[in-house]
Write an enzyme that holds these catalytic residues in place. Structure first.
Site, mmCIF file in Angstrom:
data_model
loop_
_atom_site.group_PDB
_atom_site.id
_atom_site.type_symbol
_atom_site.label_atom_id
_atom_site.label_comp_id
_atom_site.label_asym_id
_atom_site.label_seq_id
_atom_site.Cartn_x
_atom_site.Cartn_y
_atom_site.Cartn_z
ATOM 1 N N SER A 264 0.835 -1.201 0.000
ATOM 2 C CA SER A 264 0.000 0.000 0.000
ATOM 3 C C SER A 264 0.873 1.255 0.000
ATOM 4 O O SER A 264 1.672 1.449 -0.908
ATOM 5 C CB SER A 264 -0.954 -0.045 1.200
ATOM 6 O OG SER A 264 -1.988 0.890 1.088
ATOM 7 N N ASP B 96 -6.150 -3.415 -1.866
ATOM 8 C CA ASP B 96 -5.034 -3.103 -0.973
ATOM 9 C C ASP B 96 -4.340 -4.367 -0.456
ATOM 10 O O ASP B 96 -4.980 -5.275 0.069
ATOM 11 C CB ASP B 96 -5.587 -2.290 0.209
ATOM 12 C CG ASP B 96 -4.518 -1.680 1.080
ATOM 13 O OD1 ASP B 96 -3.544 -2.377 1.414
ATOM 14 O OD2 ASP B 96 -4.648 -0.502 1.436
#
Length: 283
Positions: A45, A166
């Site tokens: 991320s 994510d």
């Protein structure tokens, strides 16, 4: 206290955390200021996004993107949920920034000898996927975009035609992957203070969310439990002298979608100083 060796078999592991990743940006700028580059870096991320600037050796680029340009472009906000189905203006972040506003140095990155791995969560399997890309500019940014696509507030991204979200859903601190890739000693950059753990509740995902992806729903349901278990494991490795952890010294006042530039600057500076305190003896 055990002292770990840092050499050509040492990896660098970067946790995510949204705008809390400015702590990591500070750490990475200290590493670049001191010529400390690792043969292997893996990021999730925000860790993947900031790590890309480290991998291209663009000192200060992550800070400029996350802090210096935030007030000017205001790329975080609820308004984007209505216009772009995302809490952030990903078109600006992954198109305009790297190509026009603060160009990414693809040539340096592609020519660099170090491995750079980004983590995504596969919507179909609910499992972590790990990608390396040293040839294709578009695919590189697609992977990074997918790694940063927060569940519920960002749309799915696609890598090679596969829907992704994510990487923090499935592998928020990818220390096990770094070890599996042959790096038994690692420097781990966390974005929470020592002792932090996520609240674990048996909260089910609303029926209408990701109903086509049952494996992803299960990963979302148990992700906090897995995160805490991984933190326990990382701290065990720290006690055994197998990892060095760089983490904030105090509980954070910075939110995942923080827009206060003063708070972000303070956290960036904290990251820089923490790296200096922890790693100076290894120079």
């Amino acid at each position: 206290m055990l002292v770990m060796m840092i050499d050509e078999r040492t990896g660098l592991v970067l946790e995510g955390g949204g705008m809390r990743g400015v702590f990591t940006a500070g750490v990475l700028d200290w590493l670049m200021d001191n010529g400390m580059y690792f043969p292997y870096t893996i990021g999730v991320s925000a860790g993947a996004c900031n790590g890309l600037s480290y991998a291209s050796r663009q000192r200060g680029r992550a800070k400029i993107c996350n802090i210096d340009l935030l007030d000017k472009y205001r790329y975080i906000g609820v308004k984007y949920l209505f216009t772009k189905r995302s809490i952030m203006d990903f078109d600006l972040i992954f198109n305009d920034f790297p190509t026009r506003i603060i160009p990414y140095d693809y040539d340096t990155y592609f020519a660099s000898p170090g491995r750079f791995v980004m983590v995504t969560s596969n919507c179909r399997t609910g499992e972590a996927n790990y990608f390396e890309e040293k040839n294709d500019r578009v695919r590189l940014l697609n992977i990074c975009r997918a790694s940063c696509s927060l569940p519920f507030v960002c749309p799915k991204s696609y890598v090679d035609g596969v829907p992704m979200l994510d990487g923090g859903i499935s592998d928020a601190i990818p220390i096990r992957r770094a070890i599996a890739d042959g790096f038994s000693r690692n420097v781990v950059v966390l974005t929470r203070n020592k002792g932090y753990r996520k609240e674990v509740t048996d909260k089910s995902i609303p029926w209408f969310m990701y109903r086509r992806y049952p494996a992803l729903r299960e990963s979302l349901r148990v992700k906090n439990k897995h995160y805490n278990e991984t933190l326990d494991y990382v701290e065990q490795l720290e006690e055994e002298g197998q990892v060095i952890i760089i983490r904030p010294e105090r509980p954070l006042e910075v939110d995942r979608i923080e827009r206060d530039v003063l708070k972000l600057t303070d956290l960036y500076n904290q990251g820089y100083e923490c790296a200096k305190q922890v790693l100076s003896s290894y120079l």
